[in-house]
Design an enzyme around this catalytic site. Structure first.
Site, PDB file in Angstrom:
ATOM      1  N   GLU A 281       0.930  -1.159   0.050  1.00 48.09           N
ATOM      2  CA  GLU A 281      -0.011  -0.087  -0.015  1.00 48.09           C
ATOM      3  C   GLU A 281       0.997   1.315   0.089  1.00 48.09           C
ATOM      4  OE1 GLU A 281      -3.482   0.390  -0.465  1.00 48.09           O
ATOM      5  OE2 GLU A 281      -3.001  -1.984  -0.955  1.00 48.09           O
ATOM      6  N   TRP A 284       1.628   1.714  -3.504  1.00 43.40           N
ATOM      7  CA  TRP A 284       0.552   2.349  -4.138  1.00 43.40           C
ATOM      8  C   TRP A 284       0.544   3.940  -4.262  1.00 43.40           C
ATOM      9  CZ3 TRP A 284      -3.104   1.466  -7.811  1.00 43.40           C
ATOM     10  CH2 TRP A 284      -3.445   0.274  -8.182  1.00 43.40           C
ATOM     11  N   TRP A 312     -21.465  10.374 -19.118  1.00 38.90           N
ATOM     12  CA  TRP A 312     -21.782  10.617 -17.821  1.00 38.90           C
ATOM     13  C   TRP A 312     -23.081  11.301 -17.792  1.00 38.90           C
ATOM     14  CZ3 TRP A 312     -18.289   8.806 -14.725  1.00 38.90           C
ATOM     15  CH2 TRP A 312     -16.868   8.692 -14.945  1.00 38.90           C
ATOM     16  N   ASN A 348     -10.780   2.931   3.830  1.00 36.47           N
ATOM     17  CA  ASN A 348     -10.668   2.826   2.546  1.00 36.47           C
ATOM     18  C   ASN A 348     -11.586   1.898   1.711  1.00 36.47           C
ATOM     19  OD1 ASN A 348      -8.813   3.239   0.184  1.00 36.47           O
ATOM     20  ND2 ASN A 348      -8.585   0.914   0.081  1.00 36.47           N
ATOM     21  N   TRP A 366     -16.199  11.678 -12.074  1.00 32.34           N
ATOM     22  CA  TRP A 366     -15.548  11.226 -10.865  1.00 32.34           C
ATOM     23  C   TRP A 366     -14.763  12.604 -10.229  1.00 32.34           C
ATOM     24  CZ3 TRP A 366     -10.366  13.311 -11.219  1.00 32.34           C
ATOM     25  CH2 TRP A 366      -9.913  13.412 -12.436  1.00 32.34           C
ATOM     26  N   TRP A 389      -9.704   8.279  -7.441  1.00 35.51           N
ATOM     27  CA  TRP A 389     -11.030   8.718  -8.025  1.00 35.51           C
ATOM     28  C   TRP A 389     -11.237   7.982  -9.400  1.00 35.51           C
ATOM     29  CZ3 TRP A 389     -15.902   9.181  -6.422  1.00 35.51           C
ATOM     30  CH2 TRP A 389     -16.116   9.726  -5.154  1.00 35.51           C
TER      31      TRP A 389
END
Length: 477
Positions: A281, A284, A312, A348, A366, A389
């Site tokens: 993580e 990430w 969208w 998360n 987003w 996102w």
């Protein structure tokens, strides 16, 4: 005895610590008398000036850093305004011959650094930037593909990082620092960071901004959840994560300090799997910053250009308000948004769920979610926020496949099976029995009896909206 060393400004942005601070250490190693400086410069942040929750955190973080520096004999100079003008003015006031700062990946700050470098050079003052927030420089040759290009997929990026994972020890804090020269230090009040009404009071029941709070939280993680991180990090009803993200973002602690603390602990074979999952993580986080450095358009534009044609839905203000304030009628979503509002943070796994509902079921862009999180999260970080996102929205690098649309009910049943997380943040639903807590609209009699004020139906039909989203995604193929 008079300190005759030349003065250097130590310009701290996202490196608000004394321990393991390569910016401060570089000034000391260069033979300079360091003058720690923080400049609040929202006008330099482009379209992403610091959000309200993070400003409230920063107010307390700067107070903690100033106290730490004063304990070492120095202090923190606080100024506000456009950073270039402020730094040039401080150079003149202090007689500084060098400026050391922490490098940032955000496009607006990178452009500022280039302008400042050129301006200072004309005055014979050098600007030296150090990486203080990451384990790897995002533009390093060692963090590129075999073809010399930036990574776009996480797994090979992680394999590359893993082969050169840092083993070096953090830099020690200086035992003392020289006093500040005679110049106006400014006050926290001058920065106007603290909320004018006490809407943030609940935050501080959960957080202690500053280095001491960061290390206390890290100790609790190492002694508690770290060894089972891989098994428990997705369960929002317990403390199964480190919660280090706000401390990392402002640099109250470094990732190298975290790795060193983990390395110093003893782990059995089972626990080592948890530690490796946690280090993944951290990687990430490195990946997000790597992406923003190489692809700066991702802060506001779809990483995958195909999505410029994506259908969208039209902006829906009432629906967005229901999502923002935890009134969607979907308990796990509403619980997450209430947690965010109450303490400036969200688990998360729940972030993924609320993001999927917004971008897939409601089919809102987003950026609508990214903007709200930016203003309400204490750990709001442009690289992480944009990447996360876009990942959940399907538009980003290494994004979730278009057909991955989280069902919030099954996610709730899987990761909060007893409804403890929902009941914690949604007390009006606390009396709902059994599985009704996950989808109360399916049992209208129980909902009317135990939670009559809660929405009778969700703001969107989950099954129909899922199919509509899939149709819209298929149209891009």
């Amino acid at each position: 005895m008079t300190d005759t060393r030349p003065v250097a400004l130590v310009w701290l942005r996202n490196a608000l610590r004394v321990d393991d601070n390569p910016v401060l250490q570089a000034a000391l190693d260069g033979g300079f008398r360091p003058v720690p400086v923080y400049v609040h410069a929202p006008g330099d942040a482009g379209r992403w000036p610091m959000g309200a929750a993070q400003r409230a955190w920063l107010h307390r973080s700067l107070a903690a850093l100033d106290a730490r520096l004063r304990g070492l004999g120095s202090g923190l100079v606080l100024r506000s305004g456009r950073a270039q003008a402020v730094i040039e003015r401080l150079v003149a006031e202090s007689g500084a011959v060098a400026v050391y700062g922490d490098r940032r990946v955000e496009p607006a700050w990178r452009a500022l650094d280039q302008r400042l470098d050129a301006a200072l050079a004309r005055s014979g003052v050098r600007l030296e930037m150090r990486q203080a927030a990451l384990l790897f420089e995002p533009d390093a040759e060692s963090v590129r593909t075999g073809q010399g290009t930036p990574y776009r997929v996480f797994t090979p990026f992680w394999k590359t990082l893993r082969r050169q994972w840092p083993q070096d020890r953090p830099l020690p804090a200086p035992t003392s620092l020289p006093p500040l020269p005679a110049l106006a230090t400014g006050t926290l009040a001058d920065l106007d960071l603290a909320p004018r009404t006490a809407w943030d009071t609940g935050f501080w029941e959960h957080w202690e901004p500053g280095g001491a709070g960061a290390h206390e939280l890290l100790d609790a993680f190492v002694e508690g959840a770290a060894g089972a991180y891989d098994a428990q990090r997705d369960l929002p009803d317990r403390i199964g994560t480190s919660r280090m993200s706000p401390h990392l973002h402002l640099g109250e602690i470094s990732p190298r300090q975290i790795l060193a603390r983990l390395a110093d602990a003893r782990w059995n074979a089972r626990q080592k799997a948890g530690i490796e999952a946690y280090e993944r993580e951290l990687a990430w986080r490195e990946f997000s910053h790597h992406l923003l450095w190489h692809f700066p358009h991702m802060q506001e534009e779809d990483f995958n250009p195909r999505f410029a044609r994506f259908a969208w839905a039209e902006p829906a203000p009432q629906v967005l308000e229901a999502w923002r304030h935890g009134r969607t009628g979907i308990p796990i979503v509403d619980a997450g948004m209430r947690e965010l509002w109450a303490c400036g943070w969200m688990h998360n796994r729940v972030r993924l769920i609320v993001g999927s509902v917004l971008t897939k079921n409601l089919r809102q862009h987003w950026l609508a979610g990214a903007r709200w999180f930016w203003d309400t999260l204490v750990d709001a970080d442009l690289a992480n926020n944009s990447q996360n996102w876009q990942w959940i929205g399907g538009t980003g690098a290494d994004a979730a496949p278009y057909f991955r649309i989280f069902n919030p009910v099954t996610q709730s049943e899987r990761f909060d099976p007893h409804g403890r997380y929902i009941r914690q943040w949604m007390p009006e639903l606390a009396a709902l029995p059994g599985k009704a807590i996950h989808a109360p609209w399916t049992q209208p009699a129980l909902l009317a009896r135990y939670a009559p004020a809660y929405p009778k139906t969700p703001v969107v039909d989950l099954a129909e909206s899922r199919e509509a989203a899939l149709d819209a995604f298929r149209a891009l193929r």
